[in-house]
Motif scaffolding. Structure first.
Motif, mmCIF file in Angstrom:
data_model
loop_
_atom_site.group_PDB
_atom_site.id
_atom_site.type_symbol
_atom_site.label_atom_id
_atom_site.label_comp_id
_atom_site.label_asym_id
_atom_site.label_seq_id
_atom_site.Cartn_x
_atom_site.Cartn_y
_atom_site.Cartn_z
ATOM 1 N N SER A 89 39.499 56.718 45.224
ATOM 2 C CA SER A 89 41.082 56.441 45.480
ATOM 3 C C SER A 89 41.522 55.510 46.030
ATOM 4 O O SER A 89 42.338 55.411 46.894
ATOM 5 N N TYR A 90 41.190 54.203 45.442
ATOM 6 C CA TYR A 90 41.873 53.222 46.133
ATOM 7 C C TYR A 90 42.936 52.540 45.032
ATOM 8 O O TYR A 90 43.461 51.627 45.360
ATOM 9 N N GLY A 91 43.445 53.336 44.158
ATOM 10 C CA GLY A 91 44.510 53.237 43.339
ATOM 11 C C GLY A 91 44.214 51.840 42.725
ATOM 12 O O GLY A 91 43.294 51.572 41.690
ATOM 13 N N VAL A 92 45.088 50.696 42.767
ATOM 14 C CA VAL A 92 45.244 49.498 42.304
ATOM 15 C C VAL A 92 44.480 48.564 43.234
ATOM 16 O O VAL A 92 44.408 47.299 42.754
ATOM 17 N N ASP A 93 44.195 48.806 44.489
ATOM 18 C CA ASP A 93 43.765 47.858 45.435
ATOM 19 C C ASP A 93 42.150 47.698 45.220
ATOM 20 O O ASP A 93 41.569 48.410 44.697
ATOM 21 N N THR A 94 42.119 46.492 45.949
ATOM 22 C CA THR A 94 40.597 45.927 46.033
ATOM 23 C C THR A 94 40.266 46.062 47.596
ATOM 24 O O THR A 94 41.315 45.952 48.301
ATOM 25 N N THR A 95 38.972 46.096 47.957
ATOM 26 C CA THR A 95 38.678 45.944 49.361
ATOM 27 C C THR A 95 38.161 44.619 49.738
ATOM 28 O O THR A 95 38.663 44.221 50.941
ATOM 29 N N VAL A 96 37.538 43.889 48.891
ATOM 30 C CA VAL A 96 36.917 42.554 49.349
ATOM 31 C C VAL A 96 37.160 41.602 48.300
ATOM 32 O O VAL A 96 37.046 41.875 46.967
ATOM 33 N N VAL A 97 37.718 40.431 48.544
ATOM 34 C CA VAL A 97 37.764 39.440 47.375
ATOM 35 C C VAL A 97 36.797 38.113 47.603
ATOM 36 O O VAL A 97 36.665 37.733 48.924
#
Lengths: 366, 238
Positions: free
Chosen positions: A187-195
């Motif tokens: 359920s992060y949608g379109v987000d990312t956690t780490v880049v």
């Protein structure tokens, strides 16, 4: 000079062994806890190094990688920073998964370098269709999975396409799947956690960091080799481990103190006799301290193999391999030194008791 | 014969226990010449051991003064050091350390004063040899017979070649043959060293080995062996 001390220790084996057990357990506990904290740190550092990226970016206010959120607009901004060569999005999720209480899942882009560096020991890489995943060898062993198995997780069915090995416990104890599938599943949608950011040459690193900090203040950027050390959670974990270690040594000091105290009470007649035949208080103090020091030093050193055994157990028997302790020489030295100090501190109350003892009273007590 | 012993003078010694309820010693005056052998007799609870403890500086009197070799014990800065150099004590119950061997027990007074362990061991070994316990030197005290333990305890008291020996019932817990041997040992030491011997005993035979007898009864001292007491005896003049 060690005439009586050596005989007291060697010819009263039950007391000696009991006291040594206490010091050994305390020293081993301290070393193991420090090793666990350092191991956890090193594992994450090692896992990051596998990516080979220059910089790591996450949400500035996020306490952990899996609570960080980076929006697509930020990803675009990062890609447009002068000097940036490549931006790799990763979703990191720590969750109850496949029956494991604490399981780390990595959502990776198909071209991720992690996938390139992982050895497939069984099966094949996953397809980017969102219905397949690879499981690390330690996790597969712990859960009992093999390539070709089908599992249901979070209401979805997955094919275990392969089992991989990276020699990084944190990675081998988890699973990898397609980035989009991980976003959707957790359920992060379109987000990312780490880049992870690669820059064009090492000379550009500082400049890129400066631009990101200035233009994207809601993000936190750090060198990949420093990321873990600036990570608040690891600092807290290491402090907690050290705190527990100090507590273990406090127990050790109390154990030594109690054992020596009982010993002093049992040896009232002996100490009184020594006073009666001309031993000064100072010499009695030296006797008690030397015995305490001997317990502490020997117990500190016997704690080393015990700690090594526990660390080995954590590395090899731990279910998902999250805790992978590392017993470094620095930790061993610190453990022995602190155990000796704890033992000496433990000597103080019985020493005071011994010096306050009246020779005549003790002789009459027998 | 050399008279190298310590002269002992005690005056007005008082000692009470249990907040004054028990009067162990009452105005005890005592004078012992250097090299003298004194027996202190008296029934149980008469204050004999208390007096010995005061003379050994293991306890301090409530009142009165003790002089050893003309020096008040209150001025002796380190009683332990004085005991280590000048005093040997034989306790009623040997007080050997059970986990140490006979020779190690004998070594203890000298170990506390420093010195090379090898030399101390040799001295203790020679002493035990001379007392007929050479074959038991490596036996732990716990495995010695009662008589052997007491002889070892006497050896421990003599190993520092003291000028004063205080013996509390040295033969009280051994058979008569061993008791006689212990007395011979002390007699030999006294004769050779010229040391002062103060011996507490119930036994008139043991007391007969001494030059003089002082009796204690209800905490008071009387010259000679006393059966029926009326008046305290003044301390002898030297």
């Amino acid at each position: 000079m060690m005439f009586l001390e050596s005989r007291n220790l060697l010819r009263r084996p039950r007391r000696t062994v009991l006291t040594l057990i206490g010091v050994t357990v305390g020293a081993a506990g301290y070393m193991t806890l420090l090793a666990a904290g350092a191991g956890l740190f090193a594992e994450f550092q090692d896992a990051i190094s596998l990516l080979g990226s220059d910089l790591v970016v996450q949400q500035a206010s996020a306490a952990t990688a899996w609570t960080s959120r980076i929006a697509p607009a930020d990803i675009r901004s990062l890609r447009s920073v002068p000097g940036v060569n490549r931006v790799t999005e990763v979703v990191v999720a720590a969750t109850r998964f496949l029956g494991q209480k604490y399981f780390i899942v990595f959502g990776l882009e198909p071209e991720s370098t992690i996938l390139a560096k992982a050895r497939i020991v069984d099966g094949r890489p996953y397809r980017a269709n969102g219905a397949e995943m690879m499981v690390g060898q330690r996790a597969a062993r712990a859960i009992g999975l093999a390539a070709g198995d089908r599992v249901e997780a979070r209401g979805r069915r997955f094919l275990i396409s392969g089992i991989y090995e990276t020699d990084r416990s944190i990675l081998d104890g988890g699973a990898v799947m397609n980035l989009e599938a991980a976003r959707s599943m957790f359920s992060y949608g379109v987000d990312t956690t780490v880049v992870f950011v690669d820059v064009k040459g090492p000379q550009a690193i500082d400049e890129v960091m400066l631009v990101i900090t200035d233009t994207l203040p809601h993000l936190e950027v750090s060198r990949s080799d420093m990321w873990v050390s600036t990570y608040e959670q690891f600092v807290v974990v290491r402090r907690f481990a050290r705190g527990l270690g100090v507590f273990a040594l406090l127990i050790t000091a109390m154990w030594v103190s109690n054992t020596l105290h009982v010993t002093i009470l049992e040896r009232r007649a002996e100490l009184a006799l020594l006073r009666a035949v001309g031993w000064r208080k100072r010499r009695i103090a030296v006797l008690v301290l030397r015995e305490g020091l001997a317990f502490s030093v020997v117990g500190g050193f016997t704690g080393i193999p015990v700690a090594a055994l526990i660390v080995w157990g954590l590395r090899n028997i731990g279910a998902a391999g999250i805790v992978s302790a590392k017993l470094s020489p620095e930790i061993v030295v610190e453990g022995v030194v602190i155990a000796v100090l704890a033992g000496l501190v433990g000597c103080v109350p019985p020493l005071v008791r011994a010096l306050r003892m009246q020779a005549l009273e003790a002789l009459r007590a027998t | 014969m050399p008279r190298d012993g310590v002269g002992v003078r005690a005056s007005g010694l008082r000692k009470t226990f249990d907040d004054g309820l028990v009067q162990a010693l009452v105005d005890v005056d005592l004078e012992i010449a250097p090299g003298e052998r004194l027996a202190i007799m008296g029934p149980t609870g008469s204050g004999k051991s208390t007096l010995l403890a005061l003379l050994a500086m293991l306890d301090s009197p409530d009142a009165g003064e003790i002089e050893l070799d003309g020096e008040s014990v209150s001025r002796i800065r380190c009683p332990e050091e004085w005991r280590a150099v000048h005093l040997g004590i034989v306790f009623q119950f040997h007080h050997l350390l059970a986990h140490l061997t006979a020779v190690e027990n004998v070594m203890l007074p000298l170990i506390g004063s420093g010195g090379r362990t090898r030399d101390i061991h040799r001295k203790a070994q020679n002493l035990l040899d001379s007392l007929g316990l050479g074959h038991r030197t490596l036996t732990r005290a716990a495995h010695l017979s009662g008589g052997e333990r007491q002889i070892t305890a006497v050896a421990r008291a003599l190993v520092n070649d003291p000028k004063l020996v205080l013996a509390d019932e040295p033969t009280g817990s051994v058979d008569s043959a061993t008791g006689e041997k212990i007395l011979e040992i002390l007699d030999e030491w006294s004769g050779r060293r010229g040391g002062t011997l103060v011996m507490v005993t119930h036994d008139p035979t043991v007391a007969s080995w001494s030059d003089r007898i002082v009796s204690l009864r209800d905490g008071r001292a009387y010259e000679g062996r006393v059966h029926c007491l009326t008046q305290p005896t003044a301390a002898p003049k030297f």
